[in-house]
Design an enzyme around this catalytic site. Structure first.
Site, PDB file in Angstrom:
ATOM      1  N   SER A 133     -60.197  26.963 -33.487  1.00 40.11           N
ATOM      2  CA  SER A 133     -59.298  27.505 -32.465  1.00 40.11           C
ATOM      3  C   SER A 133     -60.051  27.824 -31.181  1.00 40.11           C
ATOM      4  CB  SER A 133     -58.617  28.772 -32.992  1.00 40.11           C
ATOM      5  OG  SER A 133     -57.795  28.474 -34.093  1.00 40.11           O
ATOM      6  N   GLU A 161       0.837  -1.197   0.000  1.00 39.64           N
ATOM      7  CA  GLU A 161       0.000   0.000   0.000  1.00 39.64           C
ATOM      8  C   GLU A 161       0.878   1.255   0.000  1.00 39.64           C
ATOM      9  OE1 GLU A 161      -3.186   0.220  -0.408  1.00 39.64           O
ATOM     10  OE2 GLU A 161      -3.440  -1.951  -0.481  1.00 39.64           O
ATOM     11  N   HIS A 193     -50.364  24.052 -32.383  1.00 47.06           N
ATOM     12  CA  HIS A 193     -49.805  24.954 -31.380  1.00 47.06           C
ATOM     13  C   HIS A 193     -50.781  25.217 -30.238  1.00 47.06           C
ATOM     14  CE1 HIS A 193     -50.357  27.204 -35.365  1.00 47.06           C
ATOM     15  NE2 HIS A 193     -51.554  27.158 -34.827  1.00 47.06           N
TER      16      HIS A 193
END
Length: 455
Positions: free
Chosen positions: A402, A151, A360
């Site tokens: 619409s 280590e 839309h």
């Protein structure tokens, strides 16, 4: 050869500065541990043991599955101690040891490593590093054979000059592992039981330690803090982008693209910048996805076009259909071939027939819309009465004017037309014109209000 896998996932991760256990921090839409488990499953083990400690209940709750055996490490006394907790449950011939905070490990790398587990031999994954600081060093003898792992904190200056580092990933004979675990000592700078000590034991017992290396050092990179986590995230995304490009996808900028799930792609797909793909996404040939879009758990058939700033979740878009810009398709949405959804249109649990259009400023929820039907701007399906959801059905070739409110449940039959500004509360028969508004009244001599003068 039977295989079981041990995944060490007990660490606290104090440098994350988080209440969330370290291994649950996300990479590409899944936890680090989740990625490791996914790779482990592809090796077809008979069982996967996950050693947990800090936040054990949370980890177990998040990742519970029939093929996972969660093993508790009450005290975090090192990787060797963690591995030892799983040993009593192992019955297979071979054990592969992985880490819950090393999420980028490739299955192919692990398959190469496992091939080294044969009588008299074990496998160790190592990595060559420009800067091996923090890594255990691979110490080899005069013949180049692995002799031990030291280590970093215990290494001499000469050993620290070694650039071959230990990844911690091992493939070992199961019948040897229990003996090695019983012989571990914590006589080291950290006072912990190191799993790496088994290498020296293996050599002492006459085993050859065969090594493999990953093709990319980032495969074995762990994440101890959020900076390292972000580095792993970006590397994962670049790797995912390269795979998609190899399959026929054009990415406008691979550095500005994220995959957070499983993606199946066709050829000649174009994906613009800042696109996020989440969950299970199927993208067929010739699809175009504009910038700043999120696609989640959805299927895009051949030739679909998604325009900029759209959010698609749980939807199926048929061949040649399109959505956006600024469209939102919520779960249960189906666009049949060549259907069109324009800007600021939201659909939820709605089906649009072949060639139907909503150009839309529209909300369509719990709706069935026939082929070639046209939805005017500002149309709303009023599908919720405060207690229950109701369905709106529009037949083929319907024209909705619409600024309509369609109060469900309502059925507008084929070829019918509704006048602009209508509130439709009753069914409309084939080819009828429905006018659902008050008659206009013009008042002569009307005087506009005037502002009240303040003293």
């Amino acid at each position: 050869m039977s295989l079981e896998i041990v995944i060490l996932a007990a660490g606290q991760g104090t440098r994350m500065r988080s209440a969330l256990p370290k291994v649950l921090h996300p990479i590409a839409g899944d936890s680090m541990l989740g990625h490791v488990i996914h790779s482990a499953r592809q090796l077809d083990p008979q069982r996967i043991h996950v050693v947990i400690g800090h936040g054990a209940d949370v980890v177990r709750e998040r990742l519970a599955a029939d093929d996972l055996n969660f093993v508790l490490q009450d005290k975090q006394l090192g990787t060797g101690h963690a591995t030892a907790q799983a040993v009593p449950f192992i019955t297979a011939d071979t054990v592969l040891i992985l880490y819950g905070d090393v999420p980028l490990i490739e299955v192919e790398t692990l398959q190469r490593l496992l091939k080294h587990v044969v009588p008299g031999q074990m496998g160790l994954l190592t990595v060559e590093l420009d800067d091996p600081t923090g890594y255990g060093r691979i110490v080899r003898d005069a013949d180049g054979k692995v002799a031990a792992i030291v280590e970093h904190k215990d290494a001499s200056e000469a050993q620290r000059a070694i650039t071959e580092g230990n990844t911690g990933i091992l493939a070992v004979p199961a019948n040897r592992l229990a003996d090695w675990m019983s012989r571990l000592s914590n006589n080291n700078a950290q006072g912990e039981y190191y799993l790496t000590d088994v290498i020296e034991m293996a050599v002492s017992d006459g085993l050859t330690v065969a090594t493999e290396q990953p093709h990319d050092p980032m495969e074995v990179q762990g994440a101890n803090d959020r900076k390292q986590l972000s580095e792993l995230e970006r590397h994962y995304q670049l790797r995912a982008g390269r795979r998609l490009m190899a399959q026929g996808v054009t990415l406008r900028d691979p550095a500005r693209f994220d995959v957070r799930g499983e993606v199946t792609v066709g050829r000649d797909v174009l994906i613009d910048i800042n696109v996020i793909l989440e969950g299970k996404v199927v993208i067929e040939d010739d699809v175009v996805i504009g910038p700043n879009c999120v696609i989640k758990d959805s299927t895009l058939r051949k030739g679909v076009v998604i325009k900029a700033n759209s959010h698609i979740e749980g939807a199926v878009l048929g061949e040649g259909s399109d959505a956006g810009p600024f469209a939102r398709l919520r779960p249960g949405t189906v666009l049949e071939a060549r259907a069109h959804v324009g800007n600021f249109v939201e659909l939820k649990n709605a089906r649009m027939g072949e060639g139907a259009k909503a150009g839309h400023l529209t909300y369509l929820g719990d709706a069935e819309i026939g082929a070639r039907t046209n939805i005017g701007a500002g149309t709303i399906t009023c599908n919720y009465d405060g207690a229950n959801k109701w369905k709106t059905v529009l037949g083929e070739d319907v024209f909705i004017g619409s600024n309509n409110s369609l109060v469900a449940p309502v059925d507008i039959s084929a070829g019918a037309t509704t006048a602009a500004g209508s509130t439709i509360t009753q069914n409309v028969e084939n080819s009828q014109l429905a006018v659902g508004r008050a008659r206009q009244k013009n008042i002569d001599g009307w005087k506009r209000p005037e502002k009240i003068k303040k003293n």
